[in-house]
Write an enzyme that holds these catalytic residues in place. Structure first.
Site, PDB file in Angstrom:
ATOM      1  N   GLN A  37      36.926  41.150  50.526  1.00  0.00           N
ATOM      2  CA  GLN A  37      37.691  40.840  51.728  1.00  0.00           C
ATOM      3  C   GLN A  37      37.826  39.338  51.905  1.00  0.00           C
ATOM      4  O   GLN A  37      36.908  38.568  51.635  1.00  0.00           O
ATOM      5  CB  GLN A  37      37.012  41.454  52.953  1.00  0.00           C
ATOM      6  CG  GLN A  37      37.967  41.716  54.102  1.00  0.00           C
ATOM      7  CD  GLN A  37      37.415  42.754  55.074  1.00  0.00           C
ATOM      8  OE1 GLN A  37      36.616  43.602  54.701  1.00  0.00           O
ATOM      9  NE2 GLN A  37      37.853  42.693  56.314  1.00  0.00           N
ATOM     10  N   SER A  44      31.457  42.848  47.145  1.00  0.00           N
ATOM     11  CA  SER A  44      31.423  43.692  48.344  1.00  0.00           C
ATOM     12  C   SER A  44      32.348  44.901  48.151  1.00  0.00           C
ATOM     13  O   SER A  44      32.092  45.732  47.300  1.00  0.00           O
ATOM     14  CB  SER A  44      31.771  42.867  49.585  1.00  0.00           C
ATOM     15  OG  SER A  44      31.516  43.588  50.765  1.00  0.00           O
ATOM     16  N   LEU A  45      33.450  45.002  48.912  1.00  0.00           N
ATOM     17  CA  LEU A  45      34.332  46.153  48.739  1.00  0.00           C
ATOM     18  C   LEU A  45      34.850  46.242  47.311  1.00  0.00           C
ATOM     19  O   LEU A  45      35.186  47.331  46.827  1.00  0.00           O
ATOM     20  CB  LEU A  45      35.506  46.098  49.718  1.00  0.00           C
ATOM     21  CG  LEU A  45      36.722  45.238  49.336  1.00  0.00           C
ATOM     22  CD1 LEU A  45      37.749  46.028  48.540  1.00  0.00           C
ATOM     23  CD2 LEU A  45      37.365  44.634  50.548  1.00  0.00           C
ATOM     24  N   ARG A  87      34.555  53.067  55.341  1.00  0.00           N
ATOM     25  CA  ARG A  87      33.659  51.907  55.323  1.00  0.00           C
ATOM     26  C   ARG A  87      34.149  50.822  56.288  1.00  0.00           C
ATOM     27  O   ARG A  87      33.384  50.255  57.059  1.00  0.00           O
ATOM     28  CB  ARG A  87      33.577  51.358  53.898  1.00  0.00           C
ATOM     29  CG  ARG A  87      32.590  50.201  53.671  1.00  0.00           C
ATOM     30  CD  ARG A  87      32.589  49.869  52.180  1.00  0.00           C
ATOM     31  NE  ARG A  87      31.637  48.817  51.823  1.00  0.00           N
ATOM     32  CZ  ARG A  87      31.916  47.516  51.780  1.00  0.00           C
ATOM     33  NH1 ARG A  87      33.130  47.105  52.114  1.00  0.00           N
ATOM     34  NH2 ARG A  87      31.000  46.639  51.420  1.00  0.00           N
ATOM     35  N   HIS A 141      26.954  42.836  55.934  1.00  0.00           N
ATOM     36  CA  HIS A 141      25.834  42.657  54.998  1.00  0.00           C
ATOM     37  C   HIS A 141      24.571  42.120  55.666  1.00  0.00           C
ATOM     38  O   HIS A 141      23.951  41.168  55.189  1.00  0.00           O
ATOM     39  CB  HIS A 141      26.253  41.771  53.820  1.00  0.00           C
ATOM     40  CG  HIS A 141      27.343  42.375  52.997  1.00  0.00           C
ATOM     41  ND1 HIS A 141      27.155  43.505  52.230  1.00  0.00           N
ATOM     42  CD2 HIS A 141      28.647  42.032  52.858  1.00  0.00           C
ATOM     43  CE1 HIS A 141      28.306  43.817  51.647  1.00  0.00           C
ATOM     44  NE2 HIS A 141      29.220  42.950  52.014  1.00  0.00           N
ATOM     45  N   GLN A 185      24.182  48.424  49.845  1.00  0.00           N
ATOM     46  CA  GLN A 185      25.058  47.249  49.861  1.00  0.00           C
ATOM     47  C   GLN A 185      25.571  46.915  51.264  1.00  0.00           C
ATOM     48  O   GLN A 185      25.826  45.757  51.584  1.00  0.00           O
ATOM     49  CB  GLN A 185      26.228  47.502  48.897  1.00  0.00           C
ATOM     50  CG  GLN A 185      27.155  46.332  48.686  1.00  0.00           C
ATOM     51  CD  GLN A 185      28.598  46.758  48.768  1.00  0.00           C
ATOM     52  OE1 GLN A 185      29.064  47.164  49.835  1.00  0.00           O
ATOM     53  NE2 GLN A 185      29.305  46.672  47.664  1.00  0.00           N
TER      54      GLN A 185
END
Length: 317
Positions: free
Chosen positions: A10, A95-96, A120, A204, A253
């Site tokens: 992102q 991440s994503l 998510r 996170h 995560q």
């Protein structure tokens, strides 16, 4: 194999991303159509026409970035002869982007990945009321120094390292008051810059536990296969292939640190010399140069990048 295929996270989104590929290549268009069908809405309209504020919503940005990455990969496969199974020593995503990496390696279907990322994004946004949490970038401090700043700033609240991006760039996340303290402490500890980030939630960190719970439920209902190339996990900074472990690490995560610096260093240590960033933007390509001496970053996001990527892949064979 000396190549790794990496997938952006992102912040790399931009209105219009992927449209030139979709217009030029039917295989790219098919990916966007599949994502639209999986979500039951025209996400492509938001990706290509905006407005930017709507695309930036976490629930839209996450599946949108994945769609662009997989569409780009499909073009690389058909036009440049790329094969994840044959050519990638590893796949990894920020991440994503870890979900994009798994879709690229056949571990998750594109439709399931789109739905998981929509879930998510919504869950991460809902986990913490707006204004309660924050994130800040600490520039010019190494990971250990940034961890010490976060620990000092916590004072009974949550403040932890969210992203260790490399090149002296660490992002901290947590309760807003604690993150505000971290910014001031970091300036006193020699950070070149310390600034709050324009994000809608503190990703996170432990405050994301409700989102982790939501992802545990969502992931329990999808099929995860062994990837055709090992996944370098964000939370481990090492390679995994077991579907059950992949599921477990994806849940971790949500609240854990994205160990990107260590992940790139791990791959470089295993002989990777070329890192292909597949999808929108060039963030990961820039980081590679700061983390792995001598490694080459190759960003592929539009029709004009395909020929150069083909040449770079041949050089890594």
């Amino acid at each position: 194999m000396t190549a790794a295929f990496t997938f952006p996270g992102q912040g790399s989104q931009a209105v219009g991303m992927g449209k030139a590929l979709a217009d030029a290549f039917p295989v790219a268009r098919a990916v966007f159509d599949e994502v639209d069908a999986a979500l039951g809405e025209k996400l492509t309209g938001i990706i290509w026409d905006g407005p930017a504020e709507t695309l930036q919503l976490t629930e839209n940005a996450q599946p949108a970035l994945m769609a662009v990455s997989i569409a780009t990969l499909r073009v690389l496969e058909t036009e440049a002869g790329f094969s994840v199974c044959r050519d990638a020593a590893y796949v990894a995503g920020h991440s994503l982007g870890e979900y994009s990496a798994l879709a690229a390696a056949g571990s998750l279907s594109v439709s399931d990945t789109a739905r998981l990322l929509r879930t998510r994004g919504l869950a991460m946004q809902k986990a913490v009321p707006v204004g309660v949490g924050a994130m800040a970038a600490l520039l010019g401090l190494d990971y250990e120094a940034a961890m010490a700043v976060a620990e000092e700033a916590a004072q009974g609240q949550v403040c932890q390292a969210a992203n260790d991006n490399g090149g002296g760039q660490v992002v901290v996340s947590g309760d807003k008051a604690a993150v505000d303290r971290a910014v001031e402490i970091a300036k006193g500890k020699g950070a070149k810059r310390a600034m709050l980030l324009p994000v809608s939630a503190p990703f996170h960190c432990k405050l994301m536990q409700p989102a982790a719970d939501a992802m545990a439920e969502a992931l329990s209902g999808v099929t995860i296969k062994a990837p055709t190339a090992p996944l370098v996990s964000n939370v481990l900074a090492s390679a995994i292939t077991d579907p059950d472990e992949i599921r477990r690490r994806l849940i971790e995560q949500v609240t854990g640190t994205v160990r990107w610096r260590e992940s790139v260093a791990y791959m470089a240590g295993k002989g990777v010399t070329r890192f292909f960033e597949i999808g929108a933007g060039k963030v990961l390509t820039g980081l590679v140069k700061r983390i792995a001496d001598g490694a080459v970053g190759v960003s592929v996001g539009g029709p004009g990048d395909i020929a150069a990527a083909k040449d770079a892949l041949a050089a890594s064979a």
